[in-house]
Design a protein around this motif. Sequence first.
Motif, mmCIF file in Angstrom:
data_model
loop_
_atom_site.group_PDB
_atom_site.id
_atom_site.type_symbol
_atom_site.label_atom_id
_atom_site.label_comp_id
_atom_site.label_asym_id
_atom_site.label_seq_id
_atom_site.Cartn_x
_atom_site.Cartn_y
_atom_site.Cartn_z
ATOM 1 N N LEU A 149 174.454 38.299 60.818
ATOM 2 C CA LEU A 149 175.228 39.535 60.806
ATOM 3 C C LEU A 149 175.132 40.307 62.112
ATOM 4 C CD1 LEU A 149 174.446 40.822 57.197
ATOM 5 C CD2 LEU A 149 176.401 39.479 57.985
ATOM 6 N N LEU A 150 174.269 39.834 63.025
ATOM 7 C CA LEU A 150 174.103 40.457 64.335
ATOM 8 C C LEU A 150 173.762 41.938 64.214
ATOM 9 C CD1 LEU A 150 177.071 38.772 66.267
ATOM 10 C CD2 LEU A 150 174.685 38.042 66.105
ATOM 11 N N THR A 151 172.813 42.232 63.352
ATOM 12 C CA THR A 151 172.385 43.602 63.161
ATOM 13 C C THR A 151 170.981 43.628 62.584
ATOM 14 O OG1 THR A 151 173.130 45.755 62.318
ATOM 15 C CG2 THR A 151 173.219 43.895 60.797
ATOM 16 N N LEU A 152 170.389 44.811 62.465
ATOM 17 C CA LEU A 152 169.064 44.950 61.873
ATOM 18 C C LEU A 152 169.069 44.506 60.420
ATOM 19 C CD1 LEU A 152 167.998 48.440 63.285
ATOM 20 C CD2 LEU A 152 166.846 46.263 63.741
ATOM 21 N N GLN A 153 168.004 43.841 59.997
ATOM 22 C CA GLN A 153 167.856 43.377 58.620
ATOM 23 C C GLN A 153 166.665 44.089 57.988
ATOM 24 O OE1 GLN A 153 169.462 40.276 56.830
ATOM 25 N NE2 GLN A 153 168.712 41.709 55.285
ATOM 26 N N TRP A 154 166.875 44.677 56.824
ATOM 27 C CA TRP A 154 165.811 45.378 56.091
ATOM 28 C C TRP A 154 165.687 44.791 54.701
ATOM 29 C CZ3 TRP A 154 166.004 51.109 54.077
ATOM 30 C CH2 TRP A 154 164.708 51.496 53.680
ATOM 31 N N ARG A 155 164.471 44.391 54.327
ATOM 32 C CA ARG A 155 164.189 43.855 52.996
ATOM 33 C C ARG A 155 163.160 44.768 52.305
ATOM 34 N NH1 ARG A 155 163.621 39.498 56.650
ATOM 35 N NH2 ARG A 155 165.408 38.067 56.630
ATOM 36 N N PRO A 156 163.568 45.895 51.795
ATOM 37 C CA PRO A 156 162.615 46.862 51.231
ATOM 38 C C PRO A 156 161.883 46.366 49.991
ATOM 39 C CG PRO A 156 164.872 47.556 50.806
ATOM 40 C CD PRO A 156 164.951 46.408 51.754
ATOM 41 N N LEU A 157 162.425 45.343 49.317
ATOM 42 C CA LEU A 157 161.788 44.831 48.097
ATOM 43 C C LEU A 157 160.966 43.576 48.353
ATOM 44 C CD1 LEU A 157 164.658 45.176 45.442
ATOM 45 C CD2 LEU A 157 163.286 46.956 46.547
ATOM 46 N N ILE A 158 160.692 43.253 49.608
ATOM 47 C CA ILE A 158 160.084 41.965 49.936
ATOM 48 C C ILE A 158 158.766 41.742 49.200
ATOM 49 C CG2 ILE A 158 158.893 42.837 51.992
ATOM 50 C CD1 ILE A 158 160.593 39.390 51.628
ATOM 51 N N ARG A 159 158.003 42.788 48.913
ATOM 52 C CA ARG A 159 156.722 42.639 48.219
ATOM 53 C C ARG A 159 156.812 42.975 46.730
ATOM 54 N NH1 ARG A 159 155.201 39.176 51.581
ATOM 55 N NH2 ARG A 159 155.171 39.944 53.732
ATOM 56 N N TRP A 160 158.009 43.141 46.213
ATOM 57 C CA TRP A 160 158.171 43.458 44.799
ATOM 58 C C TRP A 160 157.967 42.209 43.936
ATOM 59 C CZ3 TRP A 160 162.159 47.419 42.728
ATOM 60 C CH2 TRP A 160 162.017 48.636 43.405
ATOM 61 N N SER A 161 157.537 42.449 42.716
ATOM 62 C CA SER A 161 157.444 41.389 41.710
ATOM 63 C C SER A 161 158.655 41.487 40.790
ATOM 64 C CB SER A 161 156.168 41.551 40.890
ATOM 65 O OG SER A 161 156.251 42.729 40.092
ATOM 66 N N ILE A 162 158.820 40.483 39.946
ATOM 67 C CA ILE A 162 159.918 40.526 38.976
ATOM 68 C C ILE A 162 159.730 41.705 38.022
ATOM 69 C CG2 ILE A 162 158.751 38.900 37.436
ATOM 70 C CD1 ILE A 162 162.562 39.375 37.961
#
Length: 293
Positions: A149-162
């Motif tokens: 996407l040629l832009t910043l990537q944010w994964r705010p849930l990366i450490r979340w569990s189901i």
Amino acid sequence: MSDFFKPDIPDDDSTVYHVGISGGKDSTAVLLWMVHESGVPKHRINATFCDTGNEHEWTYAQVELLSRQVHPIETLKPDLGFFDLAFKKRRFPSSRRRFCTQHLKIYPTQDHVQYLQKAYKTVVAVSGVRADESEERSTHLEWDYSGELLTLQWRPLIRWSIKDVLAIHERYGVPLNPLYGIGAQRVGCFPCIMSRKAEIRLIAQKFPERIAMIREAEQRFEREYGRYSSFFARNAVPERFRSKVYVTSTGESMNVATIDDVVQWSMTGKRAQGSWTDEPEEKTISCSTGFCE
């Protein structure tokens, strides 16, 4: 970039946060978190859904519900839907040639992000990808740069569990996509070319019309192009289930699996304690990108 990296993002209306919605649990969870808990003003959140033309009607209904109750979602439509794209390419996509993800998800999203980049100083692509979904995703960072996407990537849930995902649905009174309630492990294309054995079995049992649609598409390739293209890859099922003789352009003869062969294979395995135990021959296959889930 380390897991502690966070870019210096302008905290004003020059920044927009783009959230891609699939109708699945994780993209719903990240939309709920962005709207209710992130602290980002709602007018800086932009949400889109890529319509592949191969989604289940319940998924379309789920996206409509989210758009009404959580945050407006814009539908992005590619030039061609899944089956029309396959006929144009004269073959179904495969794990090696996954043009479906490119044309139906990535390209429309790229175009939309480029549109946003003309209107805003900073565009942040927000994803609901979680580390515990797969070994590959466990290596992802919360912040990095999206080459697609040629832009910043944010994964705010990366450490979340189901459990965290289910909890935020309950916290804000948003139901899960009903497909999960009947046993689906993922939503998106229904089915996806990367579907697991249990997913194929579920679709064949609950939605046989989807199997009939694929059967007709496979037969259409042969009628119109004089060559056969199977929805699932030849090696997706054991050799004894491959009934269709296919001759390659070099004259090599081999057997491939029709959709009916794949369904027959999906019904095999021992029934134990109310759930199916798949044969050892099954290959666990799943999509590695964050666009389709």
